[in-house]
Design an enzyme around this catalytic site. Structure first.
Site, PDB file in Angstrom:
ATOM      1  N   CYS A   2       0.831  -1.198   0.000  1.00 36.15           N
ATOM      2  CA  CYS A   2       0.000   0.000   0.000  1.00 36.15           C
ATOM      3  C   CYS A   2       0.868   1.252   0.000  1.00 36.15           C
ATOM      4  O   CYS A   2       1.991   1.249   0.499  1.00 36.15           O
ATOM      5  CB  CYS A   2      -0.906   0.018   1.225  1.00 36.15           C
ATOM      6  N   LYS A 603       5.191  -4.453  -5.516  1.00 37.03           N
ATOM      7  CA  LYS A 603       6.618  -4.215  -5.720  1.00 37.03           C
ATOM      8  C   LYS A 603       7.377  -4.239  -4.406  1.00 37.03           C
ATOM      9  O   LYS A 603       8.471  -4.778  -4.312  1.00 37.03           O
ATOM     10  CB  LYS A 603       6.805  -2.856  -6.408  1.00 37.03           C
TER      11      LYS A 603
END
EC number: 2.6.1.16
Length: 608
Positions: A2, A603
């Site tokens: 997030c 990522k």
């Protein structure tokens, strides 16, 4: 995972917040939202899917207000939809959150029993519910925040906005990163310096257990007991990079083709191009006196560490213990202070890797961080920093960061061999010369192989399963090839040591099973060819990735043979990475998947 942004400003912030979220897209997300306060009222816009959905919504229904928070969500609790997207509102409290509230089920039951009504499936909502409860009970915002922080457990970064205090944002860190940015008459919060780089380069990184109260005038930082703490304010090296693909279709394609340039830049930090010698490694780790080395990482970074293990053991005669970070600290490995530990992470924020790092610190080991972000938590907590200098990598599937990690590990292995006196006379110059020539060779390969790879990818996209085989450093490369293919094309793929073929995987071989064999003409070549013959005898479709000598030596019929230049064993993993990256990329393009942001992936994985 997030991403979080907050602004206490003097001009409308909604569009600026959404723009900042674009710089956090690389972390991975499945929904996004933004909230502001205007004239004593909070409002928000949330959208499932890509950020342009939120951007369109904000354009159609503008959000006034000079104070606001924004968030990109990667779902952990609750499906990815608009209802579960942040910010969450409860009775004048707005919350955005990165991480996991581990005791949320217990808290949700307690709050529900007291009459609280939950509208989402997320763990984050318990934070908003607790804050609303404590303020109803008469606590001030700061006191409510501290009471909540001492009531929840888990890993989290939080930013909170109260409707009745429109000039203040409260934030806290316990695990995932969070930074305070200092502007002129305005202040910022963000998950990393890249998100804040268009606004300011003056940053304070919160540490675990910090709570920051941010107003236009500055930031007050306290611990979770309410005591003031001092944190260094520093100038960030992150730049307001342009999120631009250039002439490429995807960031991943762009980053594949950037590799010769960024690797050359990385190598200049570790080797002297004029004298063909390695530069002295960070003196915080004395390779000459080490009894062993521990390496830990996750995902692609772990696979670069596996290749690094071969190099450290071969060139420096240094025993290496390696494991994935999520397992490393639970194995109760007998470590001693005469060892050192290397931790590899593109972001420098990977939660499992940080936990393994702290485990090794407790055991008294010197710590080295092989990272792409010098200002990351991992870098700040390490004794030595070995930057990979790959530049921002936006594609979720790592390409240039992987090969830059390899270039740095290769340089460190040669430096360790030099320090330990294990290199043969003249071997240092020979190995460094190979490293120096590598970017030129990689550039040549990229200019030549794309048409063949693209045609082959069209055929590969028809299959449901793929095997990768390799020996020596080509074994971790086989694992990386399989990982890349499954990440972005969603084709099931597995990598194996070629010698393990007969111990199980051979049962899968038939005419519907492509087998990608990575085999430079090295000391393992003949044994790998024997494994290829076993595949051919069972009708398997062989895709042979080799060099000129290997192509000339093998007479087996293949589905395709990709021929690369003859290169030294040291640089072969970097050169042979190129066809496996391009093969995965073009296969995914043919299949129409989201190459840069594949489903379910992030990522930067900031929770365990």
């Amino acid at each position: 995972m997030c991403g979080i942004v907050g602004i206490v400003g003097t001009q409308p912030v909604a569009e600026r917040l959404v723009d900042a979220l674009k710089r956090l897209e690389y972390r991975g997300y499945d929904s996004a939202g933004v909230a502001t306060i205007d004239n004593g009222a909070m409002d928000r816009r949330r959208a499932e899917g890509k950020l342009f959905n939120l951007e369109k919504l904000v354009s159609e229904k503008p959000l006034p207000g000079v104070v606001g928070i924004a968030h990109t969500r990667w779902a952990t609790h609750g499906v990815p939809n608009e209802i579960n997207a942040h910010p969450h509102f409860v009775d004048g409290v707005a919350v955005v959150h990165n991480g996991i509230i581990e005791n949320f089920s217990e808290l949700r039951e307690e709050l529900s029993a007291e009459g609280a009504t939950f509208t989402t499936q997320t763990d984050t909502e318990v934070v908003a519910q607790l804050l609303a409860k404590y303020t109803r009970e008469g606590l001030g915002h700061r006191e409510a925040m501290l009471k909540m922080l001492n009531h929840v457990t888990g890993a989290y970064a939080l930013v909170v906005m109260f409707q009745d205090d429109p000039g203040t944002l409260l934030s806290a860190r316990s695990g995932p990163p969070l930074a305070v940015g200092y502007g002129r008459g305005e202040m910022f919060l963000g998950s990393d310096a890249i998100a804040l780089s268009p606004f300011t380069n003056e940053i304070t990184y919160l540490v675990d257990g910090d709570c920051a109260i941010v107003t236009r005038d500055g930031a007050e930082i306290i611990d979770f007991s309410g005591k003031p703490v001092k944190r260094e304010r520093q100038i960030s090296q992150a730049t307001a990079f342009v999120v631009d693909k250039g002439n490429h279709r995807h960031f991943m394609e762009k980053e594949i083709y950037e590799q010769p340039e960024v690797i050359s830049h990385a190598l200049s930090h570790y080797v002297d191009f004029a004298t063909r010698t390695v530069k002295d490694a960070d003196k915080a780790i004395d390779f000459a006196s080490l009894s062993g080395l521990a390496i830990s990482a996750c995902g692609t970074a772990y696979l670069s560490g596996l290749i690094g293990k071969y190099w450290f053991e071969r060139y420096a005669r240094l025993p290496v213990e390696i494991d994935v970070a999520s397992e490393f600290r639970y194995r109760e490995i007998p470590l001693v202070p005469t060892q050192a530990a290397l931790f590899i992470s593109q972001s420098g924020e990977t939660a499992d890797t940080l936990a393994a790092l702290r485990y090794c610190q407790q055991e008294g080991l010197k710590i080295g961080a092989v990272v792409n972000t010098r200002e990351s938590t991992m870098a700040r907590e390490s004794d030595a920093i070995f930057p990979i200098l790959a530049g921002p990598e936006i594609g979720v599937a790592s390409t240039k960061a992987f090969t830059c990690q390899l270039a740095v590990l290769a340089s460190l292995a040669v430096a360790a061999g030099k320090a330990r006196g294990t290199l043969k006379p003249g071997e240092e110059k020979q190995l460094v010369q190979q490293l120096i020539e590598m970017p030129r060779i990689m550039s040549k390969v990229l200019n030549v192989i794309q048409p063949q790879i693209e045609a082959l990818s069209r055929d590969l996209s028809r299959f449901k399963d793929v095997l990768y085989l390799g020996r020596g450093t080509s074994f971790p490369l086989a694992l990386e090839g399989a990982l890349k293919l499954k990440e972005i094309s969603y084709i099931h793929a597995e990598g194996y040591a070629a010698g393990e073929l007969k111990h199980g995987p051979i049962a899968l071989i038939d005419e519907n099973m492509p087998v990608i064999v990575i085999a430079p003409h090295d000391r393992f070549f003949e044994k790998t060819v024997s494994n290829m013959q076993e595949v051919a005898a069972r009708g398997g479709r062989i895709i042979f990735i080799t060099d000129e000598k290997g192509a000339a030596a093998s007479k087996l019929e293949t589905m395709a043979t990709i021929t690369l230049p003859n290169v030294d064993e040291l640089i072969a993993p970097m050169v042979f990475s190129l066809p496996i990256q391009l093969l995965a990329y073009h296969t995914a393009v043919f299949m129409g998947t989201d190459v840069d942001q594949p489903r379910n992936l992030a990522k930067s994985v900031t929770v365990e």
